[in-house]
Write an enzyme that holds these catalytic residues in place. Structure first.
Site, PDB file in Angstrom:
ATOM      1  N   ASP A  31      39.948  32.854  33.966  1.00 27.33           N
ATOM      2  CA  ASP A  31      40.827  33.944  34.388  1.00 27.33           C
ATOM      3  C   ASP A  31      40.860  35.067  33.357  1.00 27.33           C
ATOM      4  O   ASP A  31      40.594  34.851  32.180  1.00 27.33           O
ATOM      5  CB  ASP A  31      42.245  33.390  34.606  1.00 27.33           C
ATOM      6  CG  ASP A  31      43.084  34.288  35.497  1.00 27.33           C
ATOM      7  OD1 ASP A  31      42.507  35.181  36.172  1.00 27.33           O
ATOM      8  OD2 ASP A  31      44.316  34.111  35.525  1.00 27.33           O
ATOM      9  N   ASN A  79      40.492  34.450  46.942  1.00 25.74           N
ATOM     10  CA  ASN A  79      39.878  35.640  46.329  1.00 25.74           C
ATOM     11  C   ASN A  79      39.260  36.609  47.348  1.00 25.74           C
ATOM     12  O   ASN A  79      38.935  37.751  47.016  1.00 25.74           O
ATOM     13  CB  ASN A  79      38.829  35.244  45.275  1.00 25.74           C
ATOM     14  CG  ASN A  79      39.430  34.708  43.991  1.00 25.74           C
ATOM     15  OD1 ASN A  79      38.849  33.845  43.331  1.00 25.74           O
ATOM     16  ND2 ASN A  79      40.602  35.206  43.600  1.00 25.74           N
ATOM     17  N   TRP A  80      39.133  36.167  48.620  1.00 24.33           N
ATOM     18  CA  TRP A  80      38.656  37.094  49.662  1.00 24.33           C
ATOM     19  C   TRP A  80      39.649  38.235  49.869  1.00 24.33           C
ATOM     20  O   TRP A  80      39.315  39.241  50.484  1.00 24.33           O
ATOM     21  CB  TRP A  80      38.464  36.364  50.993  1.00 24.33           C
ATOM     22  CG  TRP A  80      37.421  35.286  50.959  1.00 24.33           C
ATOM     23  CD1 TRP A  80      37.649  33.938  50.946  1.00 24.33           C
ATOM     24  CD2 TRP A  80      35.989  35.439  50.930  1.00 24.33           C
ATOM     25  NE1 TRP A  80      36.453  33.244  50.903  1.00 24.33           N
ATOM     26  CE2 TRP A  80      35.420  34.147  50.894  1.00 24.33           C
ATOM     27  CE3 TRP A  80      35.130  36.546  50.912  1.00 24.33           C
ATOM     28  CZ2 TRP A  80      34.048  33.922  50.854  1.00 24.33           C
ATOM     29  CZ3 TRP A  80      33.759  36.324  50.877  1.00 24.33           C
ATOM     30  CH2 TRP A  80      33.231  35.028  50.856  1.00 24.33           C
TER      31      TRP A  80
HETATM   32  C1  IPE Z   1      42.064  31.748  40.050  1.00 24.57           C
HETATM   33  O1  IPE Z   1      42.299  32.965  39.450  1.00 24.57           O
HETATM   34  C2  IPE Z   1      40.720  31.739  40.746  1.00 24.57           C
HETATM   35  C3  IPE Z   1      39.550  31.766  39.880  1.00 24.57           C
HETATM   36  C4  IPE Z   1      39.533  31.749  38.585  1.00 24.57           C
HETATM   37  C5  IPE Z   1      38.281  31.783  40.572  1.00 24.57           C
HETATM   38  P1  IPE Z   1      43.124  34.129  40.212  1.00 24.57           P
HETATM   39  O2  IPE Z   1      43.179  35.270  39.270  1.00 24.57           O
HETATM   40  O3  IPE Z   1      42.514  34.360  41.537  1.00 24.57           O
HETATM   41  O4  IPE Z   1      44.539  33.449  40.397  1.00 24.57           O
HETATM   42  P2  IPE Z   1      45.979  34.111  40.573  1.00 24.57           P
HETATM   43  O5  IPE Z   1      45.871  35.083  41.695  1.00 24.57           O
HETATM   44  O6  IPE Z   1      46.308  34.778  39.282  1.00 24.57           O
HETATM   45  O7  IPE Z   1      46.886  32.951  40.834  1.00 24.57           O
HETATM   46  C1  IPE Z   2      38.916  35.717  37.033  1.00 27.67           C
HETATM   47  O1  IPE Z   2      39.335  36.921  36.522  1.00 27.67           O
HETATM   48  C2  IPE Z   2      37.696  35.852  37.929  1.00 27.67           C
HETATM   49  C3  IPE Z   2      37.947  35.545  39.343  1.00 27.67           C
HETATM   50  C4  IPE Z   2      39.082  35.182  39.850  1.00 27.67           C
HETATM   51  C5  IPE Z   2      36.813  35.651  40.233  1.00 27.67           C
HETATM   52  P1  IPE Z   2      40.286  37.886  37.352  1.00 27.67           P
HETATM   53  O2  IPE Z   2      39.444  38.804  38.179  1.00 27.67           O
HETATM   54  O3  IPE Z   2      41.303  37.100  38.104  1.00 27.67           O
HETATM   55  O4  IPE Z   2      40.984  38.725  36.208  1.00 27.67           O
HETATM   56  P2  IPE Z   2      42.495  39.164  36.125  1.00 27.67           P
HETATM   57  O5  IPE Z   2      43.326  37.926  36.257  1.00 27.67           O
HETATM   58  O6  IPE Z   2      42.722  40.109  37.254  1.00 27.67           O
HETATM   59  O7  IPE Z   2      42.627  39.807  34.779  1.00 27.67           O
HETATM   60 MG    MG Z   3      43.167  36.434  37.666  1.00 30.61          MG
END
Ligand code: IPE
Ligand code: IPE
Ligand code: MG
Length: 258
Positions: A31, A79-80
């Protein structure tokens, strides 16, 4: 880091008073890519691009340290909801990674597998993934499992549906059903039957939630939160997480003998 001599015996009932040692199976919620980029004035996707470097470094280091399995949360079923341009770039990066990493995976004897609703991913991702899985299938070192379009509630719902169909067809005895049947169904669906139990879950960027990741598997897993973002999470940060795990005492609800 702490000496990591033997693999921890993590099966329920394996009570012992010594520290946990080296985890067999580590999962990581990668993350903070977006925050890493935004803090530097870049577009969010630059964070994902840079995050691939951490995937490479951490995979190689985990294999060298002797982990049996590393499971990386790369894309969730939620994530979609992100903008289409970001999702498209993530899929592109994934396809690219799955081709570019082939030599590295072979050199380090790493077997690549995946969990999640793979059949809903773009076709080129599915094809490239299948090719890399097939190429590395006989490697006997660490297993690198990518969680792609993965959501734990969906995984459990899918397992429940299969078990319900089996019950309706008389293939399983509902009265005798226990957590073992659910576990077996989850393993058959998404993991290799010989998958080691999940010992340690690491989440980067300081967040303290599961975000629908490995709900069932984490029932007795240890949690480590790293404050650095994923693009900053490199070898030393992994070693710090393993050292933290190594100092834990796991009793699985029982009592540790002194
Ligand atoms: C969790 O991270 C999913 C992945 C690392 C692939 P997100 O950034 O999507 O999670 P939330 O939205 O902060 O809970
Ligand atoms: C994790 O980083 C990658 C995925 C969830 C694919 P993020 O894209 O969630 O990064 P933040 O949490 O918005 O900083
Ligand atoms: Mg994130």
């Amino acid at each position: 880091m702490r000496p990591v001599s033997t693999h921890a015996e993590t099966a329920q009932g394996g009570l012992r008073s010594e520290p946990a040692g080296l985890p067999r199976h580590v999962a990581i919620i990668m993350d903070g890519n977006g925050r890493w980029a935004q803090a530097r004035g870049f577009a969010r996707v630059r964070g994902h691009e840079h995050g691939v470097e951490s995937v490479r470094a951490i995979t190689r280091h985990a294999a060298r340290l002797g982990l049996e399995q590393l499971t990386l949360f790369a894309f969730s079923t939620e994530n979609w909801r992100r903008p289409e341009t970001e999702v498209d770039r993530l899929m592109e990066l994934l396809t690219h990674y799955l081709v570019e990493e082939r030599d590295e995976l072979m050199e380090n004897d790493i077997r690549l597998t995946a969990i999640g609703r793979i059949e809903e991913l773009p076709e080129d991702v599915q094809r490239t993934l299948a090719e890399t899985e097939a190429l590395t299938a006989d490697n006997s070192g660490m297993t690198l499992c990518l969680a792609l379009n993965y959501g734990a509630r969906g995984e459990l719902a899918d397992a429940a549906r299969t078990l319900a169909l089996d019950a309706a067809a008389g293939r399983i005895d509902v009265a005798a059903m226990s957590s073992e049947e659910i576990e077996r169904e989850l393993d058959a669906r998404t993991y290799q039957p010989d998958m080691p139990p999940l010992d340690l879950l690491v989440r980067t960027a300081g967040e303290q939630r599961l975000s629908n990741f490995l709900l069932w598997q984490m029932s007795y897993g240890e949690f480590h939160v790293a404050d650095v973002t994923w693009p900053e999470f490199r070898e030393a940060a992994l070693e710090a997480a393993l050292a933290d795990y190594g100092s834990r005492k796991r009793s699985f609800g029982g009592l540790l003998s002194s």
